[in-house]
Design a protein around this motif. Structure first.
Motif, PDB file in Angstrom:
ATOM      1  N   SER A  24      16.449 -19.933  -4.270  1.00  0.00           N
ATOM      2  CA  SER A  24      17.520 -19.021  -4.319  1.00  0.00           C
ATOM      3  C   SER A  24      18.273 -19.170  -3.307  1.00  0.00           C
ATOM      4  N   VAL A  25      19.542 -18.888  -3.377  1.00  0.00           N
ATOM      5  CA  VAL A  25      20.371 -18.857  -1.868  1.00  0.00           C
ATOM      6  C   VAL A  25      21.053 -17.434  -1.996  1.00  0.00           C
ATOM      7  N   PRO A  26      20.980 -16.654  -0.910  1.00  0.00           N
ATOM      8  CA  PRO A  26      21.393 -15.183  -0.805  1.00  0.00           C
ATOM      9  C   PRO A  26      23.066 -15.325  -0.887  1.00  0.00           C
ATOM     10  N   ASP A  27      23.472 -14.370  -1.142  1.00  0.00           N
ATOM     11  CA  ASP A  27      25.012 -14.159  -1.023  1.00  0.00           C
ATOM     12  C   ASP A  27      25.745 -14.466   0.191  1.00  0.00           C
ATOM     13  N   ASN A  28      26.639 -15.083   0.474  1.00  0.00           N
ATOM     14  CA  ASN A  28      27.232 -15.547   1.757  1.00  0.00           C
ATOM     15  C   ASN A  28      26.332 -16.563   2.656  1.00  0.00           C
ATOM     16  N   ALA A 174      32.564 -32.296  15.972  1.00  0.00           N
ATOM     17  CA  ALA A 174      33.597 -31.076  16.020  1.00  0.00           C
ATOM     18  C   ALA A 174      33.707 -30.422  14.652  1.00  0.00           C
ATOM     19  N   MET A 175      33.496 -31.186  13.551  1.00  0.00           N
ATOM     20  CA  MET A 175      33.692 -30.516  12.259  1.00  0.00           C
ATOM     21  C   MET A 175      32.403 -29.643  11.860  1.00  0.00           C
ATOM     22  N   GLU A 176      31.297 -29.880  12.323  1.00  0.00           N
ATOM     23  CA  GLU A 176      30.136 -29.105  12.082  1.00  0.00           C
ATOM     24  C   GLU A 176      30.679 -27.402  12.667  1.00  0.00           C
ATOM     25  N   ALA A 177      31.255 -27.673  13.743  1.00  0.00           N
ATOM     26  CA  ALA A 177      31.474 -26.186  14.366  1.00  0.00           C
ATOM     27  C   ALA A 177      32.716 -25.836  13.474  1.00  0.00           C
ATOM     28  N   GLU A 178      33.669 -26.553  12.817  1.00  0.00           N
ATOM     29  CA  GLU A 178      34.851 -25.961  12.056  1.00  0.00           C
ATOM     30  C   GLU A 178      34.255 -25.402  10.768  1.00  0.00           C
ATOM     31  N   LEU A 179      32.927 -26.513  10.277  1.00  0.00           N
ATOM     32  CA  LEU A 179      32.591 -25.792   8.765  1.00  0.00           C
ATOM     33  C   LEU A 179      31.885 -24.480   8.821  1.00  0.00           C
ATOM     34  N   ARG A 180      31.057 -24.452   9.987  1.00  0.00           N
ATOM     35  CA  ARG A 180      30.451 -23.239   9.958  1.00  0.00           C
ATOM     36  C   ARG A 180      31.417 -21.817  10.423  1.00  0.00           C
ATOM     37  N   ALA A 181      32.485 -22.226  11.218  1.00  0.00           N
ATOM     38  CA  ALA A 181      33.454 -21.069  11.395  1.00  0.00           C
ATOM     39  C   ALA A 181      34.156 -20.893  10.037  1.00  0.00           C
ATOM     40  N   PHE A 182      34.444 -22.073   9.282  1.00  0.00           N
ATOM     41  CA  PHE A 182      35.121 -21.482   8.087  1.00  0.00           C
ATOM     42  C   PHE A 182      34.061 -20.529   7.105  1.00  0.00           C
ATOM     43  N   HIS A 183      32.894 -21.233   7.104  1.00  0.00           N
ATOM     44  CA  HIS A 183      31.999 -20.274   6.261  1.00  0.00           C
ATOM     45  C   HIS A 183      31.837 -18.709   6.561  1.00  0.00           C
ATOM     46  N   ASP A 184      31.913 -18.635   7.935  1.00  0.00           N
ATOM     47  CA  ASP A 184      31.771 -17.414   8.472  1.00  0.00           C
ATOM     48  C   ASP A 184      33.077 -16.575   8.235  1.00  0.00           C
ATOM     49  N   ARG A 185      34.135 -17.188   8.379  1.00  0.00           N
ATOM     50  CA  ARG A 185      35.422 -16.480   8.369  1.00  0.00           C
ATOM     51  C   ARG A 185      35.767 -16.071   6.669  1.00  0.00           C
ATOM     52  N   THR A 186      35.330 -16.894   5.734  1.00  0.00           N
ATOM     53  CA  THR A 186      35.586 -16.621   4.487  1.00  0.00           C
ATOM     54  C   THR A 186      34.722 -15.870   3.898  1.00  0.00           C
ATOM     55  N   GLU A 199      22.168 -32.528  11.230  1.00  0.00           N
ATOM     56  CA  GLU A 199      23.325 -31.800  10.977  1.00  0.00           C
ATOM     57  C   GLU A 199      23.031 -30.498   9.968  1.00  0.00           C
ATOM     58  N   ALA A 200      21.953 -30.517   9.218  1.00  0.00           N
ATOM     59  CA  ALA A 200      21.457 -29.633   8.525  1.00  0.00           C
ATOM     60  C   ALA A 200      21.125 -28.207   9.379  1.00  0.00           C
ATOM     61  N   MET A 201      20.247 -28.618  10.427  1.00  0.00           N
ATOM     62  CA  MET A 201      19.593 -27.604  11.131  1.00  0.00           C
ATOM     63  C   MET A 201      20.643 -27.129  12.034  1.00  0.00           C
ATOM     64  N   ALA A 202      21.808 -27.804  12.323  1.00  0.00           N
ATOM     65  CA  ALA A 202      22.956 -27.320  13.087  1.00  0.00           C
ATOM     66  C   ALA A 202      23.777 -26.105  12.187  1.00  0.00           C
ATOM     67  N   LEU A 203      23.841 -26.341  11.151  1.00  0.00           N
ATOM     68  CA  LEU A 203      24.715 -25.400  10.111  1.00  0.00           C
ATOM     69  C   LEU A 203      24.074 -24.392   9.289  1.00  0.00           C
ATOM     70  N   ALA A 204      22.739 -24.659   8.984  1.00  0.00           N
ATOM     71  CA  ALA A 204      22.236 -23.745   7.868  1.00  0.00           C
ATOM     72  C   ALA A 204      21.672 -22.665   8.261  1.00  0.00           C
ATOM     73  N   ASP A 205      21.811 -21.408   7.663  1.00  0.00           N
ATOM     74  CA  ASP A 205      21.136 -20.182   7.525  1.00  0.00           C
ATOM     75  C   ASP A 205      19.471 -20.170   6.908  1.00  0.00           C
ATOM     76  N   VAL A 206      19.789 -21.298   5.859  1.00  0.00           N
ATOM     77  CA  VAL A 206      18.596 -21.737   4.976  1.00  0.00           C
ATOM     78  C   VAL A 206      18.569 -23.184   4.566  1.00  0.00           C
ATOM     79  N   MET A 207      17.520 -23.938   4.601  1.00  0.00           N
ATOM     80  CA  MET A 207      17.343 -25.314   4.477  1.00  0.00           C
ATOM     81  C   MET A 207      16.359 -25.697   3.541  1.00  0.00           C
TER      82      MET A 207
END
Length: 338
Positions: A24-28, A174-186, A199-207
């Protein structure tokens, strides 16, 4: 949009690409699925997107079942957007026209579609590039166009299949930071496929860690790194040595020394010793350097320690040479569960 996958299976010929997968993946949430090539990551993403039909099992998006026995909701009705490695942009259209396309396909007027596309380009910081063609953009910029187009398609879940694989290392960071910011913004829910556990550990809430069509463990990245559920997870995520040791009441006997360890299992158990659990000292286990790699400010060292079958890994702030003698102290570890 939350995501629930229940007992999902997909076979190609006699190969079980997805073998009874549930998670399961929670909302957002930003969920990264990692694993070696051929483990089933991309097949799982295609099943969630509706690009493949499962043999059995259930997929539920935001409480609505989209795949089950006798039920299959097509991709265009799932409110998901897919970003592939190639980004799949129309080369003959401008950036803004690419993003406007989903609105026009649904019957919106050209002016309305372009107006709404401009809003999404603002979200991904590309309004100044609206009139350019995709070939005039960098890889990172093309990826942001693909993300904006997913939003224009009404996506509440974004599915990404190794989107940074074709980028050079500097741009990937650089794109890791942009992807995470995009996710948080939207506020979308993101399912992200990669073979790169860093890469996964840098980006994920859940892995989630996959192997041979199954999910071995799903948890926050720190938990998977510090408390892996199995030897396969321990070896895939991060660096470290698995040392057989007799464990009793939070103490493990390793190389004649008693080492404090975390975990609840007692008896003869594998103990995961990460590089941060190993230090060079005047006393400790005699060891000899097997390999050394400079990583900018530190040296990654593998050393054969007396009485241990597997080399210990550690990071040093000073240079050493292959064959050099050291003494190593183990300060902690994680006892793999039974």
């Amino acid at each position: 949009m939350s995501l629930d996958v229940r007992s999902l299976a997909k076979t190609f010929g006699d190969h079980a690409a997805i073998d009874d997968v549930s998670f399961s993946v929670p909302d957002n949430a930003f969920c990264c699925i990692v694993g070696p090539s051929g483990c089933g990551k991309s097949t799982l993403l295609r099943l969630v997107a509706g690009l493949e039909t499962p043999d059995r099992g259930q997929i539920v998006l935001d409480g609505t079942t989209v795949a089950d026995a006798g039920l299959f909701v097509p991709p265009e009705a799932r409110q998901v957007g897919v970003v592939f490695q190639s980004y799949a942009l129309w080369p003959h259209m401008t950036v803004q026209q690419n993003v406007a396309f989903p609105y026009e396909a649904k019957g919106a007027s050209r002016s309305e579609a372009m107006r709404r596309a401009a809003e999404h380009l603002h979200t991904v910081a590309l309004r100044d590039h609206a009139d350019r063609r995709p070939e005039a953009l960098s890889g990172g910029q093309r990826q942001r166009v693909a993300l904006a187009r997913s939003l224009a398609g009404g996506a509440r879940t974004i599915l990404m299949d190794e989107p940074l694989a074709n980028l050079d290392p500097h741009l990937r960071g650089a794109m890791e930071a942009e992807l995470r910011a995009f996710h948080d913004r939207t506020g979308v829910t993101t399912l992200y496929i990669t073979h790169d556990q860093r890469e996964a550990m840098a980006l994920a809430d859940v892995m989630a860690v996959m192997d041979a069509g199954r999910i071995l463990q799903i948890a926050p990245p720190r938990e998977i790194y510090e408390r892996p559920a199995s030897a396969k997870v321990a070896r895939f995520v991060g660096r470290g040595a698995l040392i057989p040791a007799m464990v009793d009441g939070g103490q493990a006997r390793i190389g004649g020394a008693r080492v404090p360890v975390d975990g609840t299992a007692d008896g003869l158990r594998p103990v995961l010793v990460r590089p941060e659990n190993v230090t060079a000292s005047d006393a400790g286990l005699p060891a000899r350097v097997l390999s050394v790699h400079y990583r900018g400010g530190s040296w990654e060292v593998a050393a054969a320690a007396e009485g241990l079958e597997e080399p210990l890994l550690l990071d040093l702030r000073r240079p050493v040479r292959r064959g050099e003698a050291l003494h190593l102290a183990i300060t902690g570890g994680w006892v793999l569960p039974g």
